[in-house]
Design an enzyme around this catalytic site. Structure first.
Site, PDB file in Angstrom:
ATOM      1  N   GLU A  34     -32.018   1.729  21.016  1.00  0.00           N
ATOM      2  CA  GLU A  34     -31.483   1.146  22.246  1.00  0.00           C
ATOM      3  C   GLU A  34     -30.042   1.627  22.396  1.00  0.00           C
ATOM      4  OE1 GLU A  34     -31.935  -1.410  25.671  1.00  0.00           O
ATOM      5  OE2 GLU A  34     -33.356  -0.509  24.284  1.00  0.00           O
ATOM      6  N   ASP A 241     -32.439  -6.310   4.570  1.00  0.00           N
ATOM      7  CA  ASP A 241     -33.829  -6.658   4.854  1.00  0.00           C
ATOM      8  C   ASP A 241     -33.914  -7.048   6.328  1.00  0.00           C
ATOM      9  OD1 ASP A 241     -36.371  -7.727   5.082  1.00  0.00           O
ATOM     10  OD2 ASP A 241     -36.297  -8.800   3.178  1.00  0.00           O
ATOM     11  N   HIS A 337     -27.776   0.735  32.334  1.00  0.00           N
ATOM     12  CA  HIS A 337     -28.843   1.259  31.481  1.00  0.00           C
ATOM     13  C   HIS A 337     -29.360   2.595  32.006  1.00  0.00           C
ATOM     14  CE1 HIS A 337     -30.220  -1.563  28.269  1.00  0.00           C
ATOM     15  NE2 HIS A 337     -29.314  -2.317  28.860  1.00  0.00           N
TER      16      HIS A 337
END
Length: 348
Positions: A34, A241, A337
């Site tokens: 992203e 993790d 975007h």
């Protein structure tokens, strides 16, 4: 079993100006597909450099937990055994200290459901996130508990009251991982010039979107726009993790207008499960990143992990602030975007 390496685009963003747990300026790594996240976080990083104290981060608490499950004959037996266990805190603490240089028991909490006894152990674990450390401690605890209380039977080493990689209330209430608060006070002129918004509009949107919107959606101890985006990108870049973003993304964004239109903005993240040692941290790229972040220094036990948690909290604030500011302006989010992804070669 064959192994392959999956490449993830990574960029260093910033620097962020910081105070509190971490002082000075520091670039941060974000590994993500992203890619508009980079300039979004970068915009608020630029804002932080225009504020005297930048982003102040406070580490509120740190602990890792494991909840073991025991089965009693009756609820009365379970309650009695739970009370006896909490009374033997010093004995349990000595057991932990004897088997680890870093783990220290700090809390024991019990819950009874029917004839089931859940015992939630909380430990500090130095610079490790502490998953394996607490599981090993729980395994040892179980042996002692069953010896002390033959009326109990083994249920499970983990009874889900920990609670690991699940969105629950207990972690926010009793704590799991590093608990951090990142905050910034931005002058009105900087909000207008750099964020193209105002403190009032951002504060109003936070209430309507993050607080009200999250409430009607049924969010669990969580009121934020997109903590998970920054968390995952930072976790992947530093060998964490990644599944722990399930609970780490439970946090609350708060905003208010101060003075003559200044913006107070904060992100509270009670469940940041991160470490600078342990599984995955010895990989060459992770070691390089942690060194660049200043998380390979000689510090007191847990100091490097606290620094990492503080950097993550500040990065989350940057991404959260930038997104909310963009959403105060009609069509800005989608337009940004499209421009950024087309520059990166994406097709829509």
């Amino acid at each position: 079993m064959s192994q392959t390496v999956t490449p993830i685009p990574t960029s260093w963003v910033g620097p962020l100006r910081l105070s509190g747990e971490v002082t000075g300026e520091q670039e941060v790594p974000l590994a993500t597909y992203e890619t508009p996240l980079w300039p979004s976080v970068g915009r608020s990083a630029r804002v932080s450099r225009l504020v005297d104290d930048g982003i102040r981060v406070t580490i509120v608490d740190e602990r890792m937990t494991r909840s073991s499950l025991f089965v009693a004959r009756t609820a009365a037996d379970a309650v009695a055994a739970g009370s006896a266990l909490t009374a033997r805190f010093d004995d349990l603490a000595a057991i932990v200290a004897a088997q680890s240089r870093f783990a220290r028991l700090i809390d024991v909490h019990t819950e009874v459901v029917g004839n089931l006894l859940f015992v939630r152990f909380a430990l500090t674990t130095g610079d490790a996130s502490g998953h394996n450390m607490t599981t090993l401690a729980a395994e040892t605890f179980i042996d002692h508990v069953l010896a002390w209380h033959p009326e109990l039977e083994y249920g499970s080493i983990s009874g889900n009251y920990c609670s690991d990689k699940k969105a629950t209330a207990v972690n926010g209430i009793l704590g799991r991982g590093r608990s951090a608060v990142a905050e910034i006070l931005i002058p009105a002129a900087v909000v207008a010039d750099q964020l193209r918004s105002s403190a009032q509009r951002i504060a109003d949107l936070n209430v309507r979107k993050n607080l009200v919107g999250s409430t009607i959606a049924g969010a669990l101890r969580s009121a934020n726009a997109h903590y998970a985006n920054m968390l995952l990108a930072f976790y992947l870049a530093t060998g964490q993790d990644a599944a722990n973003i399930v609970e780490a993304s439970q946090g609350i964004t708060y905003a208010e207008v101060r003075g003559e239109g200044d913006l107070y903005f904060s992100c509270t993240l009670p469940n940041l499960i991160v470490g600078t040692v342990g599984n995955g941290k010895d990989l060459p790229f992770v070691d390089e990143v942690l060194t660049r972040l200043g998380c390979r220094e000689e510090r007191s036990s847990g100091g490097n992990a606290r620094r990492l948690a503080a950097l993550i909290a500040a990065t989350v604030l940057c991404g959260e602030l930038s997104l909310l500011a963009a959403q105060t302006n009609h069509k800005e989010l989608m337009a940004s975007h499209l421009v950024l992804e087309r520059k990166a070669g994406g097709r829509r």
